[in-house]
Design a protein around this motif. Structure first.
Motif, PDB file in Angstrom:
ATOM      1  N   GLU A  26       0.859  -1.187   0.000  1.00 22.39           N
ATOM      2  CA  GLU A  26       0.000   0.000   0.000  1.00 22.39           C
ATOM      3  C   GLU A  26       0.893   1.234   0.000  1.00 22.39           C
ATOM      4  N   PRO A  27       0.572   2.244  -0.784  1.00 18.58           N
ATOM      5  CA  PRO A  27       1.409   3.447  -0.792  1.00 18.58           C
ATOM      6  C   PRO A  27       1.300   4.203   0.525  1.00 18.58           C
ATOM      7  N   LYS A  28       2.439   4.709   0.978  1.00 21.32           N
ATOM      8  CA  LYS A  28       2.446   5.505   2.209  1.00 21.32           C
ATOM      9  C   LYS A  28       2.075   6.934   1.863  1.00 21.32           C
ATOM     10  N   ARG A  29       1.268   7.531   2.694  1.00 21.70           N
ATOM     11  CA  ARG A  29       0.847   8.915   2.452  1.00 21.70           C
ATOM     12  C   ARG A  29       1.669   9.916   3.250  1.00 21.70           C
ATOM     13  N   GLU A  30       2.342   9.433   4.310  1.00 22.56           N
ATOM     14  CA  GLU A  30       3.229  10.330   5.051  1.00 22.56           C
ATOM     15  C   GLU A  30       4.313   9.524   5.746  1.00 22.56           C
ATOM     16  N   THR A  31       5.413  10.196   6.067  1.00 19.67           N
ATOM     17  CA  THR A  31       6.527   9.540   6.735  1.00 19.67           C
ATOM     18  C   THR A  31       6.234   9.414   8.227  1.00 19.67           C
ATOM     19  N   ARG A  32       7.101   8.695   8.931  1.00 18.09           N
ATOM     20  CA  ARG A  32       6.938   8.553  10.385  1.00 18.09           C
ATOM     21  C   ARG A  32       6.960   9.901  11.085  1.00 18.09           C
ATOM     22  N   GLY A  33       7.716  10.818  10.515  1.00 11.16           N
ATOM     23  CA  GLY A  33       7.816  12.156  11.096  1.00 11.16           C
ATOM     24  C   GLY A  33       6.646  13.053  10.747  1.00 11.16           C
ATOM     25  N   GLY A  34       5.710  12.556   9.904  1.00 16.20           N
ATOM     26  CA  GLY A  34       4.527  13.333   9.573  1.00 16.20           C
ATOM     27  C   GLY A  34       4.615  14.149   8.303  1.00 16.20           C
ATOM     28  N   ILE A  35       5.680  13.951   7.519  1.00 15.48           N
ATOM     29  CA  ILE A  35       5.811  14.696   6.265  1.00 15.48           C
ATOM     30  C   ILE A  35       4.933  14.040   5.214  1.00 15.48           C
ATOM     31  N   ALA A  36       4.056  14.829   4.585  1.00 14.85           N
ATOM     32  CA  ALA A  36       3.152  14.301   3.554  1.00 14.85           C
ATOM     33  C   ALA A  36       3.943  13.955   2.300  1.00 14.85           C
ATOM     34  N   PRO A  44       8.253   7.056  -9.004  1.00 18.44           N
ATOM     35  CA  PRO A  44       8.241   6.016 -10.019  1.00 18.44           C
ATOM     36  C   PRO A  44       8.598   4.617  -9.524  1.00 18.44           C
ATOM     37  N   THR A  45       9.121   4.467  -8.315  1.00 15.96           N
ATOM     38  CA  THR A  45       9.516   3.163  -7.818  1.00 15.96           C
ATOM     39  C   THR A  45       8.666   2.806  -6.602  1.00 15.96           C
ATOM     40  N   ILE A  46       8.188   1.550  -6.559  1.00 18.68           N
ATOM     41  CA  ILE A  46       7.336   1.132  -5.456  1.00 18.68           C
ATOM     42  C   ILE A  46       7.831  -0.171  -4.854  1.00 18.68           C
ATOM     43  N   THR A  47       7.338  -0.491  -3.671  1.00 17.74           N
ATOM     44  CA  THR A  47       7.750  -1.716  -2.989  1.00 17.74           C
ATOM     45  C   THR A  47       6.643  -2.752  -3.042  1.00 17.74           C
ATOM     46  N   GLY A  48       7.062  -3.990  -2.832  1.00 20.69           N
ATOM     47  CA  GLY A  48       6.123  -5.097  -2.796  1.00 20.69           C
ATOM     48  C   GLY A  48       6.827  -6.339  -2.296  1.00 20.69           C
ATOM     49  N   ARG A  49       6.067  -7.413  -2.195  1.00 23.60           N
ATOM     50  CA  ARG A  49       6.615  -8.675  -1.729  1.00 23.60           C
ATOM     51  C   ARG A  49       6.422  -9.722  -2.817  1.00 23.60           C
ATOM     52  N   ILE A  50       7.477 -10.492  -3.097  1.00 29.63           N
ATOM     53  CA  ILE A  50       7.400 -11.527  -4.127  1.00 29.63           C
ATOM     54  C   ILE A  50       6.496 -12.652  -3.650  1.00 29.63           C
ATOM     55  N   GLN A  88      -3.800  -5.911  -6.484  1.00 32.44           N
ATOM     56  CA  GLN A  88      -2.475  -5.594  -5.969  1.00 32.44           C
ATOM     57  C   GLN A  88      -1.396  -6.518  -6.513  1.00 32.44           C
ATOM     58  N   LEU A  89      -1.766  -7.480  -7.385  1.00 34.35           N
ATOM     59  CA  LEU A  89      -0.790  -8.420  -7.942  1.00 34.35           C
ATOM     60  C   LEU A  89      -0.281  -7.928  -9.288  1.00 34.35           C
ATOM     61  N   PHE A  90       1.047  -8.043  -9.477  1.00 33.39           N
ATOM     62  CA  PHE A  90       1.673  -7.624 -10.721  1.00 33.39           C
ATOM     63  C   PHE A  90       2.739  -8.634 -11.114  1.00 33.39           C
ATOM     64  N   VAL A  91       2.838  -8.930 -12.414  1.00 31.32           N
ATOM     65  CA  VAL A  91       3.958  -9.693 -12.947  1.00 31.32           C
ATOM     66  C   VAL A  91       5.017  -8.661 -13.316  1.00 31.32           C
TER      67      VAL A  91
END
Length: 110
Positions: A26-36, A44-50, A88-91
């Motif tokens: 899921e995309p994060k909308r803000e950092t731990r410090g509260g920065i939007a 352009p780069t995202i994370t996921g789990r294989i 949420q699945l991508f090849v």
């Protein structure tokens, strides 16, 4: 009375060639410090789990990718797999994987 067909008959997707099946985080909308953070379109780069790796990737000792690895990937060539309602699945081609997240080895692991 025949069997009732479901709209979603596939239960397993096996990537072919140098590709992996990834569940996008899921995309994060803000950092731990509260920065939007800006919209995902600006990042352009995202994370996921294989979820699954192809036989070609599994048998390639040069590729350090395994099932359940958390990865950072560029979504340009990622192909969405329409098996889930939230899609949420991508090849993903391995050439678009830019990093694998690893835990640091403990100092006394040697």
């Amino acid at each position: 009375m025949g069997k009732k067909k479901t709209a979603n008959a596939f239960e397993h997707v096996e990537p072919i060639g140098d590709r992996v099946l990834v569940r996008k985080d899921e995309p994060k909308r803000e950092t731990r410090g509260g920065i939007a953070l800006p919209d995902a379109a600006e990042i352009p780069t995202i994370t996921g789990r294989i979820v699954t790796i192809s036989a070609a990737v599994e048998n390639d000792d040069e590729l350090p990718l395994r099932q359940y690895d958390k990865i950072l990937f560029h979504p340009k060539n990622a192909i969405p797999v329409d098996l889930e309602h939230d899609n949420q699945l991508f090849v993903v081609p391995v050439d678009d994987i830019v990093a694998v997240f690893r835990r640091s080895p403990s100092p006394d692991a040697e």
